[in-house]
Design an enzyme around this catalytic site. Structure first.
Site, PDB file in Angstrom:
ATOM      1  N   LYS A   1     -52.516 -11.895  29.969  1.00 50.27           N
ATOM      2  CA  LYS A   1     -53.120 -10.662  29.455  1.00 50.27           C
ATOM      3  C   LYS A   1     -54.278 -10.230  30.365  1.00 50.27           C
ATOM      4  O   LYS A   1     -54.706 -10.992  31.248  1.00 50.27           O
ATOM      5  CB  LYS A   1     -53.573 -10.906  28.012  1.00 50.27           C
TER       6      LYS A   1
ATOM      7  N   TYR B   1     -45.391  -4.536  21.165  1.00 53.27           N
ATOM      8  CA  TYR B   1     -45.975  -5.053  19.923  1.00 53.27           C
ATOM      9  C   TYR B   1     -45.523  -4.243  18.704  1.00 53.27           C
ATOM     10  O   TYR B   1     -46.231  -4.210  17.696  1.00 53.27           O
ATOM     11  CB  TYR B   1     -47.502  -5.074  20.030  1.00 53.27           C
TER      12      TYR B   1
ATOM     13  N   ARG C   1     -44.421 -21.586  23.779  1.00 52.00           N
ATOM     14  CA  ARG C   1     -45.386 -21.343  22.687  1.00 52.00           C
ATOM     15  C   ARG C   1     -46.311 -22.543  22.520  1.00 52.00           C
ATOM     16  O   ARG C   1     -47.503 -22.381  22.276  1.00 52.00           O
ATOM     17  CB  ARG C   1     -44.646 -21.091  21.367  1.00 52.00           C
TER      18      ARG C   1
ATOM     19  N   THR D   1     -52.175 -18.799  17.946  1.00 44.96           N
ATOM     20  CA  THR D   1     -52.626 -17.419  18.160  1.00 44.96           C
ATOM     21  C   THR D   1     -54.155 -17.349  18.177  1.00 44.96           C
ATOM     22  O   THR D   1     -54.749 -16.710  19.050  1.00 44.96           O
ATOM     23  CB  THR D   1     -52.060 -16.504  17.049  1.00 44.96           C
TER      24      THR D   1
ATOM     25  N   ARG E   1     -54.678 -21.586  25.547  1.00 38.77           N
ATOM     26  CA  ARG E   1     -55.713 -20.965  24.719  1.00 38.77           C
ATOM     27  C   ARG E   1     -56.775 -21.986  24.301  1.00 38.77           C
ATOM     28  O   ARG E   1     -57.959 -21.665  24.230  1.00 38.77           O
ATOM     29  CB  ARG E   1     -55.066 -20.316  23.491  1.00 38.77           C
TER      30      ARG E   1
ATOM     31  N   ASN F   1     -57.146 -13.724  23.825  1.00 38.21           N
ATOM     32  CA  ASN F   1     -56.515 -15.053  23.866  1.00 38.21           C
ATOM     33  C   ASN F   1     -55.624 -15.279  25.093  1.00 38.21           C
ATOM     34  O   ASN F   1     -54.709 -16.090  25.079  1.00 38.21           O
ATOM     35  CB  ASN F   1     -55.802 -15.365  22.544  1.00 38.21           C
TER      36      ASN F   1
ATOM     37  N   HIS G   1     -49.551 -14.292  26.448  1.00 35.59           N
ATOM     38  CA  HIS G   1     -48.500 -13.988  25.478  1.00 35.59           C
ATOM     39  C   HIS G   1     -47.278 -14.850  25.776  1.00 35.59           C
ATOM     40  O   HIS G   1     -46.969 -15.096  26.945  1.00 35.59           O
ATOM     41  CB  HIS G   1     -48.086 -12.509  25.573  1.00 35.59           C
TER      42      HIS G   1
ATOM     43  N   GLU H   1     -37.903  -8.668  25.038  1.00 35.08           N
ATOM     44  CA  GLU H   1     -39.105  -8.501  25.866  1.00 35.08           C
ATOM     45  C   GLU H   1     -38.746  -8.516  27.350  1.00 35.08           C
ATOM     46  O   GLU H   1     -39.313  -7.763  28.142  1.00 35.08           O
ATOM     47  CB  GLU H   1     -40.131  -9.597  25.514  1.00 35.08           C
TER      48      GLU H   1
HETATM   49  N1  UDP Z   1     -54.196 -10.489  17.255  1.00 32.38           N
HETATM   50  C1  UDP Z   1     -55.473 -10.107  16.907  1.00 32.38           C
HETATM   51  N2  UDP Z   1     -55.924 -10.385  15.639  1.00 32.38           N
HETATM   52  C2  UDP Z   1     -55.148 -11.023  14.724  1.00 32.38           C
HETATM   53  C3  UDP Z   1     -53.850 -11.412  15.086  1.00 32.38           C
HETATM   54  C4  UDP Z   1     -53.394 -11.134  16.362  1.00 32.38           C
HETATM   55  O1  UDP Z   1     -56.189  -9.523  17.718  1.00 32.38           O
HETATM   56  O2  UDP Z   1     -55.614 -11.260  13.601  1.00 32.38           O
HETATM   57  C5  UDP Z   1     -53.699 -10.206  18.611  1.00 32.38           C
HETATM   58  C6  UDP Z   1     -53.734 -11.460  19.496  1.00 32.38           C
HETATM   59  O3  UDP Z   1     -54.116 -11.070  20.808  1.00 32.38           O
HETATM   60  C7  UDP Z   1     -52.293 -11.921  19.457  1.00 32.38           C
HETATM   61  C8  UDP Z   1     -51.555 -10.586  19.411  1.00 32.38           C
HETATM   62  O4  UDP Z   1     -52.361  -9.771  18.562  1.00 32.38           O
HETATM   63  O5  UDP Z   1     -51.964 -12.706  20.588  1.00 32.38           O
HETATM   64  C9  UDP Z   1     -50.154 -10.625  18.865  1.00 32.38           C
HETATM   65  O6  UDP Z   1     -50.171 -11.224  17.604  1.00 32.38           O
HETATM   66  P1  UDP Z   1     -49.077 -12.316  17.207  1.00 32.38           P
HETATM   67  O7  UDP Z   1     -49.224 -12.585  15.745  1.00 32.38           O
HETATM   68  O8  UDP Z   1     -47.746 -11.891  17.711  1.00 32.38           O
HETATM   69  O9  UDP Z   1     -49.598 -13.633  17.983  1.00 32.38           O
HETATM   70  P2  UDP Z   1     -48.997 -14.390  19.263  1.00 32.38           P
HETATM   71  O10 UDP Z   1     -47.506 -14.299  19.184  1.00 32.38           O
HETATM   72  O11 UDP Z   1     -49.565 -13.704  20.494  1.00 32.38           O
HETATM   73  O12 UDP Z   1     -49.509 -15.801  19.155  1.00 32.38           O
HETATM   74 MG    MG Z   2     -46.282 -12.656  18.926  1.00 29.45          MG
END
Ligand code: UDP
Ligand code: MG
Length: 153
Positions: free
Chosen positions: A14, A54, A90, A96, A107, A117, A120, A131
């Site tokens: 990111k 997203y 992952r 996350t 992370r 974070n 992705h 994707e």
């Molecule tokens: N995000 C955020 N606040 C939240 C949850 C998610 O800013 O409460 C952001 C964060 O950067 C995250 C992205 O949105 O990586 C996508 O969310 P997702 O739930 O898909 O998490 P990921 O798959 O990236 O772990």
């Molecule tokens: Mg996600």
């Protein structure tokens, strides 16, 4: 080589990861783990493209901030291939929320805030395919990896 060794995942550094100079470290982790790099580019994505990426999160309170964050600079878009690439990718990323990420994860080693974070990773094989198509409409280069017999049974 059986097909399970060729699972693909979409991994993205990111804008904060690019700015903080973490691109090389993140690539190195996937290389050293044994994954094969099959696509890579630096791209400053449009808001429209990021809203597509997203799309499932549209309507969440953090969505506008997420799009601002992701549009704030270039990202490094990658596709990595290998055994259980989606799930393993992952687990290499961590949770996350970085505060819940174990040390040793990307992370968990480099981030504190959920909205900064670093990286992705696709959360399912189906989403990985979507994707990869979204970020690499030009297609993916295929090549043989001479190391495969040393990495896979
Ligand atoms: N995000 C955020 N606040 C939240 C949850 C998610 O800013 O409460 C952001 C964060 O950067 C995250 C992205 O949105 O990586 C996508 O969310 P997702 O739930 O898909 O998490 P990921 O798959 O990236 O772990
Ligand atoms: Mg996600």
């Amino acid at each position: 080589m059986s097909n399970k060794n060729a699972e693909r995942t979409y991994i993205m550094v990111k804008p904060d990861g690019v700015q903080r100079g973490l691109v090389g470290d993140i690539i190195g982790r996937f290389e050293k783990r044994g994954f094969k790099l099959i696509a890579l580019k630096l791209v400053h994505a449009t808001r429209e493209h990021l809203e597509d990426h997203y799309g499932d999160l549209k309507g969440k309170p953090f969505f506008p901030g997420l799009i601002n964050y992701m549009a704030s600079g270039p990202v490094v878009a990658m596709v990595w291939e290998g055994l259980d690439a989606v799930k393993t990718g992952r687990s290499m990323l961590g949770a996350t929320n970085p505060l819940a990420s174990a040390p040793g994860t990307i992370r968990g080693d480099y981030a504190l805030a959920v909205g900064r974070n670093i990286c992705h990773g696709s959360d399912s094989v189906e989403n990985a395919e979507k994707e990869i198509k979204l970020w690499f409409p030009e297609g993916i280069v295929q090549y043989s990896h001479d190391l495969a017999p040393w990495i896979f049974e």
